[in-house]
Design an enzyme around this catalytic site. Structure first.
Site, PDB file in Angstrom:
ATOM      1  N   VAL A 201       0.874  -1.181   0.000  1.00  0.00           N
ATOM      2  CA  VAL A 201       0.000   0.000   0.000  1.00  0.00           C
ATOM      3  C   VAL A 201       0.904   1.221   0.000  1.00  0.00           C
ATOM      4  O   VAL A 201       1.660   1.427   0.953  1.00  0.00           O
ATOM      5  CB  VAL A 201      -0.913   0.040   1.250  1.00  0.00           C
ATOM      6  CG1 VAL A 201      -1.868   1.224   1.169  1.00  0.00           C
ATOM      7  CG2 VAL A 201      -1.669  -1.272   1.416  1.00  0.00           C
ATOM      8  N   HIS A 202       0.837   2.010  -1.064  1.00  0.00           N
ATOM      9  CA  HIS A 202       1.721   3.176  -1.106  1.00  0.00           C
ATOM     10  C   HIS A 202       1.143   4.381  -1.839  1.00  0.00           C
ATOM     11  O   HIS A 202       1.655   5.483  -1.712  1.00  0.00           O
ATOM     12  CB  HIS A 202       3.053   2.799  -1.777  1.00  0.00           C
ATOM     13  CG  HIS A 202       2.964   2.741  -3.273  1.00  0.00           C
ATOM     14  ND1 HIS A 202       2.451   1.655  -3.938  1.00  0.00           N
ATOM     15  CD2 HIS A 202       3.293   3.647  -4.228  1.00  0.00           C
ATOM     16  CE1 HIS A 202       2.484   1.885  -5.237  1.00  0.00           C
ATOM     17  NE2 HIS A 202       2.991   3.084  -5.450  1.00  0.00           N
ATOM     18  N   ARG A 203       0.083   4.209  -2.627  1.00  0.00           N
ATOM     19  CA  ARG A 203      -0.429   5.335  -3.421  1.00  0.00           C
ATOM     20  C   ARG A 203      -0.994   6.421  -2.525  1.00  0.00           C
ATOM     21  O   ARG A 203      -1.682   6.143  -1.549  1.00  0.00           O
ATOM     22  CB  ARG A 203      -1.499   4.862  -4.406  1.00  0.00           C
ATOM     23  CG  ARG A 203      -0.922   4.165  -5.612  1.00  0.00           C
ATOM     24  CD  ARG A 203      -1.964   3.917  -6.680  1.00  0.00           C
ATOM     25  NE  ARG A 203      -1.354   3.290  -7.832  1.00  0.00           N
ATOM     26  CZ  ARG A 203      -0.831   3.938  -8.867  1.00  0.00           C
ATOM     27  NH1 ARG A 203      -0.871   5.267  -8.885  1.00  0.00           N
ATOM     28  NH2 ARG A 203      -0.279   3.302  -9.867  1.00  0.00           N
ATOM     29  N   ARG A 234       6.267   6.152   2.878  1.00  0.00           N
ATOM     30  CA  ARG A 234       5.102   7.040   2.951  1.00  0.00           C
ATOM     31  C   ARG A 234       4.016   6.428   3.826  1.00  0.00           C
ATOM     32  O   ARG A 234       3.395   7.117   4.642  1.00  0.00           O
ATOM     33  CB  ARG A 234       4.545   7.312   1.561  1.00  0.00           C
ATOM     34  CG  ARG A 234       3.269   8.170   1.583  1.00  0.00           C
ATOM     35  CD  ARG A 234       2.543   8.134   0.261  1.00  0.00           C
ATOM     36  NE  ARG A 234       3.284   8.803  -0.772  1.00  0.00           N
ATOM     37  CZ  ARG A 234       3.401   8.381  -2.017  1.00  0.00           C
ATOM     38  NH1 ARG A 234       2.815   7.269  -2.388  1.00  0.00           N
ATOM     39  NH2 ARG A 234       4.087   9.068  -2.901  1.00  0.00           N
ATOM     40  N   ASP A 276      -2.067  -1.683  -4.234  1.00  0.00           N
ATOM     41  CA  ASP A 276      -2.521  -0.541  -5.014  1.00  0.00           C
ATOM     42  C   ASP A 276      -1.477  -0.147  -6.061  1.00  0.00           C
ATOM     43  O   ASP A 276      -1.560   0.902  -6.676  1.00  0.00           O
ATOM     44  CB  ASP A 276      -2.873   0.656  -4.119  1.00  0.00           C
ATOM     45  CG  ASP A 276      -1.724   1.139  -3.250  1.00  0.00           C
ATOM     46  OD1 ASP A 276      -0.585   0.678  -3.441  1.00  0.00           O
ATOM     47  OD2 ASP A 276      -1.959   1.995  -2.370  1.00  0.00           O
TER      48      ASP A 276
END
Length: 354
Positions: A201-203, A234, A276
């Site tokens: 998960v990074h977007r 992030r 994602d």
């Protein structure tokens, strides 16, 4: 032929390394890293894994707003191109680095080749969508990985489109064997192939929205098997900011970001993946790993149409359902070529140069 290849993020190096290997025997390549994404994962070890040299130039642009970042790249890359005077410039994918390279090249006599051309998510709110559309419209050679990419470009009136297949398929064929032989990541984390879910998960659309990120993490935590999260910086920062980090670490197996080969081994061994990331969706397809995509749309629509990828966004109930339901997969179609995309691309570059 002198080729300048511009990349700005780790996934782009993975796309670029098959092309670099295909160029190496016959041509001069100058590899340029904008510095858009810098991390320890972009260290010497990363390039050793891919068996490619480190970039000849690092423009050191770093983070900033989209406008600041792109503008600084245009300035620095433009100065570099004046010095290097390449025969061809190659850009990859859909980052700000890609767009900056395209804008600079459009003002020179050198032809621009866009690898991964023609992708469309049809979500204009995504910066990546803007980057890829603008880059396609100023490119001289467009290397589309799929038939749908070709159709998208033809619909927009763009010429010089070539169906090459996908360089990431070239990369994954090489990496899968190498990872199986050399990676010890499953043993290091006491994981058994086929018995865990991998997630990434990074977007910004997920991480920068507390409710979306919290819903995703709750759903992952409710899975009926171990969930492994190589945590993006992030994402880690956002979990800390929202006060969610402790709960997530109690429910998930949170590990550090992984090198390319270790990540390929994790993805290959996973029972399914929730992500994602656009690249991970496609790599999962290559590795026969069912995918649950934490977005409402994807540029890799072929994987959804083929029944190997499901879009769930940040819907907590839908994520839980997709992580726990029994999977019956259809026969997998060949969508992305046969693993020789890089050689095709270099042959087309040679034709243009000739």
């Amino acid at each position: 032929m002198k080729v300048v290849s511009l990349v700005g993020a780790r996934p782009q190096f993975i796309k670029a390394f098959p092309v670099s290997r295909a160029l190496a025997d016959r041509h001069e390549e100058v590899l340029v890293h904008t510095g858009q994404h810098y991390s320890e994962a972009m260290s010497e070890v990363f390039f050793e894994e891919l068996d490619i040299p480190t970039p000849e130039y690092n423009l050191g642009v770093g983070s900033g707003t989209h406008g600041q970042q792109t503008g600084e790249m245009v300035t620095r890359f433009g100065e570099l191109i004046e010095r290097e005077e390449p025969d061809t410039i190659v850009v990859y994918g859909d980052t700000n680095s890609t767009l900056a390279g395209a804008l600079v090249t459009a003002k020179t006599d050198a032809p621009l080749a866009h690898v991964e051309a023609g992708l469309r998510s049809h979500n204009d709110a995504m910066p990546e969508e803007t980057n890829r559309i603008l880059t396609d419209h100023v490119s001289d050679l467009l290397f589309a990985p799929t038939e749908r990419g070709v159709t998208n470009l033809e619909t927009e009136g763009i010429e010089n489109v070539h169906l090459t297949g996908d360089v990431m398929y070239d990369a994954i064929l090489w990496a899968r064997t190498r990872a199986a032989d050399h990676s010890t990541v499953l043993d290091e984390h006491d994981l058994t192939a086929g018995e865990y879910v991998l997630t990434t998960v990074h977007r910004a659309g997920n991480t920068d929205d507390r409710e979306r990120l919290a819903a995703i993490m709750r759903a992952l935590g409710a899975a009926d098997r171990e969930v492994v999260l190589p945590i993006h910086p992030r994402t880690a920062d956002c979990l800390d900011t929202y006060g969610l980090r402790e709960t997530v670490e109690e429910q998930l197996t949170v590990i550090e970001p992984q090198g390319y080969l270790d990540f390929v081994r994790l993805l290959d061994g996973a029972e399914r993946v929730a992500t994602d990331s656009g690249g991970v969706q496609k790599e999962a397809f290559f590795l026969d790993t069912p995918c649950v995509t934490l977005r409402e749309e994807t540029e890799w629509v072929e994987t959804v149409d083929a029944g190997w990828n499901t879009l769930v966004g940040a819907d907590e109930e839908a994520i839980e359902h997709e992580l726990q339901r029994e999977i019956t997969l259809p026969e997998k179609p060949e969508l992305y070529g046969d693993g020789d995309a890089a050689e095709r691309m270099v042959a087309l570059l040679e034709e243009t140069d000739g």
